[in-house]
Design a protein around this motif. Structure first.
Motif, PDB file in Angstrom:
ATOM      1  N   SER A   1      37.270  39.494 -60.291  1.00  0.00           N
ATOM      2  CA  SER A   1      36.177  39.409 -61.200  1.00  0.00           C
ATOM      3  C   SER A   1      35.995  37.913 -61.559  1.00  0.00           C
ATOM      4  CB  SER A   1      36.473  40.027 -62.520  1.00  0.00           C
ATOM      5  OG  SER A   1      35.385  39.860 -63.633  1.00  0.00           O
ATOM      6  N   TRP A   2      36.927  36.952 -61.827  1.00  0.00           N
ATOM      7  CA  TRP A   2      36.796  35.614 -62.238  1.00  0.00           C
ATOM      8  C   TRP A   2      36.143  34.828 -60.881  1.00  0.00           C
ATOM      9  CZ3 TRP A   2      35.448  32.059 -64.768  1.00  0.00           C
ATOM     10  CH2 TRP A   2      36.351  30.844 -64.827  1.00  0.00           C
ATOM     11  N   TYR A   3      36.613  35.229 -59.633  1.00  0.00           N
ATOM     12  CA  TYR A   3      36.091  34.737 -58.276  1.00  0.00           C
ATOM     13  C   TYR A   3      34.508  34.871 -58.308  1.00  0.00           C
ATOM     14  CZ  TYR A   3      34.378  34.852 -53.526  1.00  0.00           C
ATOM     15  OH  TYR A   3      33.827  34.865 -52.345  1.00  0.00           O
TER      16      TYR A   3
ATOM     17  N   LEU B   1      28.117  30.573 -60.140  1.00  0.00           N
ATOM     18  CA  LEU B   1      27.645  29.430 -60.591  1.00  0.00           C
ATOM     19  C   LEU B   1      27.591  28.266 -59.618  1.00  0.00           C
ATOM     20  CD1 LEU B   1      30.546  29.336 -63.721  1.00  0.00           C
ATOM     21  CD2 LEU B   1      27.991  29.666 -63.877  1.00  0.00           C
ATOM     22  N   TYR B   2      28.238  28.550 -58.535  1.00  0.00           N
ATOM     23  CA  TYR B   2      27.828  27.486 -57.436  1.00  0.00           C
ATOM     24  C   TYR B   2      26.934  27.820 -56.400  1.00  0.00           C
ATOM     25  CZ  TYR B   2      31.807  24.724 -59.571  1.00  0.00           C
ATOM     26  OH  TYR B   2      32.581  23.975 -60.319  1.00  0.00           O
TER      27      TYR B   2
ATOM     28  N   GLU C   1      28.900  22.627 -49.996  1.00  0.00           N
ATOM     29  CA  GLU C   1      30.191  23.140 -49.787  1.00  0.00           C
ATOM     30  C   GLU C   1      30.282  24.499 -49.036  1.00  0.00           C
ATOM     31  OE1 GLU C   1      32.439  23.377 -53.271  1.00  0.00           O
ATOM     32  OE2 GLU C   1      31.805  21.400 -53.947  1.00  0.00           O
ATOM     33  N   GLU C   2      31.217  24.785 -48.531  1.00  0.00           N
ATOM     34  CA  GLU C   2      31.294  26.308 -47.561  1.00  0.00           C
ATOM     35  C   GLU C   2      31.408  27.158 -48.912  1.00  0.00           C
ATOM     36  OE1 GLU C   2      33.939  28.867 -44.509  1.00  0.00           O
ATOM     37  OE2 GLU C   2      34.992  26.788 -45.338  1.00  0.00           O
ATOM     38  N   TYR C   3      30.831  28.147 -48.733  1.00  0.00           N
ATOM     39  CA  TYR C   3      30.958  29.395 -49.648  1.00  0.00           C
ATOM     40  C   TYR C   3      32.167  30.261 -49.229  1.00  0.00           C
ATOM     41  CZ  TYR C   3      28.815  33.264 -52.611  1.00  0.00           C
ATOM     42  OH  TYR C   3      28.460  34.225 -53.508  1.00  0.00           O
ATOM     43  N   PRO C   4      33.310  30.070 -50.129  1.00  0.00           N
ATOM     44  CA  PRO C   4      34.546  30.490 -49.941  1.00  0.00           C
ATOM     45  C   PRO C   4      34.492  32.229 -50.035  1.00  0.00           C
ATOM     46  CG  PRO C   4      34.644  29.559 -51.953  1.00  0.00           C
ATOM     47  CD  PRO C   4      33.203  29.323 -51.397  1.00  0.00           C
ATOM     48  N   SER C   5      35.248  32.727 -49.200  1.00  0.00           N
ATOM     49  CA  SER C   5      35.872  34.256 -49.427  1.00  0.00           C
ATOM     50  C   SER C   5      36.521  34.158 -50.628  1.00  0.00           C
ATOM     51  CB  SER C   5      36.019  34.741 -48.128  1.00  0.00           C
ATOM     52  OG  SER C   5      37.426  34.465 -47.817  1.00  0.00           O
ATOM     53  N   LEU C   6      36.793  35.421 -51.133  1.00  0.00           N
ATOM     54  CA  LEU C   6      37.923  35.544 -52.119  1.00  0.00           C
ATOM     55  C   LEU C   6      39.341  35.176 -51.514  1.00  0.00           C
ATOM     56  CD1 LEU C   6      39.302  36.411 -54.740  1.00  0.00           C
ATOM     57  CD2 LEU C   6      39.026  38.740 -53.854  1.00  0.00           C
ATOM     58  N   VAL C   7      39.392  35.685 -50.224  1.00  0.00           N
ATOM     59  CA  VAL C   7      40.572  34.899 -49.434  1.00  0.00           C
ATOM     60  C   VAL C   7      40.852  33.676 -49.473  1.00  0.00           C
ATOM     61  CG1 VAL C   7      41.899  35.304 -47.440  1.00  0.00           C
ATOM     62  CG2 VAL C   7      40.675  37.319 -48.246  1.00  0.00           C
TER      63      VAL C   7
END
Length: 400
Positions: free
Chosen positions: A179-181, A187-188, A197-203
């Protein structure tokens, strides 16, 4: 005084007992801080307060004669009392939290020294007035979860109040972290679709920042307040406890002393509209990657979610969403999440822990939701061209 087996009048004549118990006069008002953390329904507390008075202004809530909180002898500082970057809808209380960051902007805050000086001028007369009137004060600001809070400065800013109470809200890591991720990547979005920036996965996010975000989990926040020694009490509200209908009932009825009118109102069903619900951003990442690779037209900040939802719907309709390549969190980290929850619930919520089936009950809930810690391998999906037909269709028909 139960620990010492003596009554308060006797204890007050014993300096050692009085110091350890932090005794206060019966009518000594308190200042209660709901310190979050993020994604624990703290905004619902503010929304209820605003909704019940029929306004979006916390200031109106304070001064309106029929305010439930005022009837309960509880005050909330207004925008005037806490001036700064954050404003309406309870946001002004975030200004106080950001002024408590040790290096202010240097620690990621939004308030500089000049703004904090102005805030100090605003809150000082407010607290002087409420204290002299024996009124309690409620401050709800999730950014008190920050690691770099200067507790000495906080203690100074809230004078003359010495009875400081703190409440944080516990949510299991396997629910809270996804949920926090989702909240953070939302926001980004602008940074991601611009390719900055690269859109990070949750992992990816977990592998890079797990320790950093465990440090702002409820238990860690509560421990920092305890270690600081400025609070009369530091309590952790268990959001999973089903003995109360919901978090608002639990908070106002069990953690805010004297909030009788507010407690009655929430128990009678006066609740805020459900909002700020987290959503899955997996296909947002697909949309952003496709845009950067020019497989679809360029996105703006408002439509990655809409385009992602369209891709997801078409993929399901065409049977392209089965067996997509994915990456999952490593077992070491999964084990740490589970063992952390296990130790926390055993220590802090033993009755709840046993009522939920102990370790086996927790493990069942963990296993049921463990899939959240797997994410689409967007790079491999792009390399294989799995969604290329969808991208072509969207490029023809979608108004980007």
């Amino acid at each position: 005084m139960k620990e010492y087996g003596i009554v308060q009048t006797v204890a007050q004549s014993n300096d050692v007992v009085e110091e350890r118990c932090k005794l206060y006069p019966v009518d000594e008002p308190y200042l209660l801080i709901h310190a979050g953390p993020h994604k624990t329904a703290y905004k619902n507390i503010q929304r209820f307060e605003q909704t019940h008075t029929g306004t979006t202004s916390i200031q109106t809530l304070i001064y309106q004669s029929e305010s439930l909180l005022k009837k309960d002898n509880i005050r909330i500082p207004s925008n005037k009392d806490l001036p700064g970057i954050f404003k309406d809808g309870g946001g002004s209380m975030l200004n106080l939290a950001h002024c408590m960051l040790s290096k202010l902007i240097g620690d990621g805050g939004q308030m500089n020294q000049s703004k904090c000086n102005e805030l100090r001028k605003g809150i000082e007369p407010f607290l002087k007035e409420t204290y002299e009137n024996k009124q309690n004060v409620l401050i709800v600001a999730e950014d008190f979860d920050r690691v770099k809070i200067d507790f000495g400065r906080l203690h100074f800013y809230v004078k003359p109040y010495s009875r400081i109470k703190v409440v944080t809200a516990y949510r299991r890591l396997h629910d809270w972290l996804p949920s926090w991720y989702n909240e953070i990547v939302k926001l980004y979005t602008v940074v991601y679709f611009k390719g900055e920036e690269e859109y990070p996965s949750l992992v990816q996010w977990m592998e890079e920042k797990y320790d950093q975000f465990k440090a702002v989990h409820a238990m860690a926040v509560a421990q920092r307040f305890r270690d600081a020694g400025i609070a009369e009490s530091v309590e952790v509200l268990n959001m999973h406890d089903e003995t109360e209908p919901n978090m608002l009932d639990n908070f106002f009825c069990n953690y805010v002393p004297g909030a009788n009118m507010m407690c009655q109102a929430v128990r009678e069903g006066q609740q805020p509209p459900k909002s700020n619900k987290g959503v899955d951003h997996e296909y947002d990442r697909v949309a952003v990657k496709a845009s950067l690779l020019k497989k679809i037209p360029g996105l703006d900040r408002y439509n990655p979610g809409r385009v992602g939802a369209a891709i997801k719907a078409l993929a399901k309709e065409r049977g392209l969403d089965d067996n997509l390549p994915s990456k999952c969190l490593n077992q070491t980290m999964l084990d740490d999440i589970f063992t952390s929850e296990l130790s926390q619930e055993k220590e802090y919520f033993p009755k709840f822990f046993e009522s939920q089936g102990g370790e086996e009950g927790l493990r069942q809930d963990f296993e049921k939701k463990k899939h959240k810690f797997c994410a689409l391998d967007v790079n491999l999906i792009m390399e294989r061209g799995t969604f290329d037909p969808i991208f072509e269709e969207l490029s023809k028909d979608w108004k980007f």
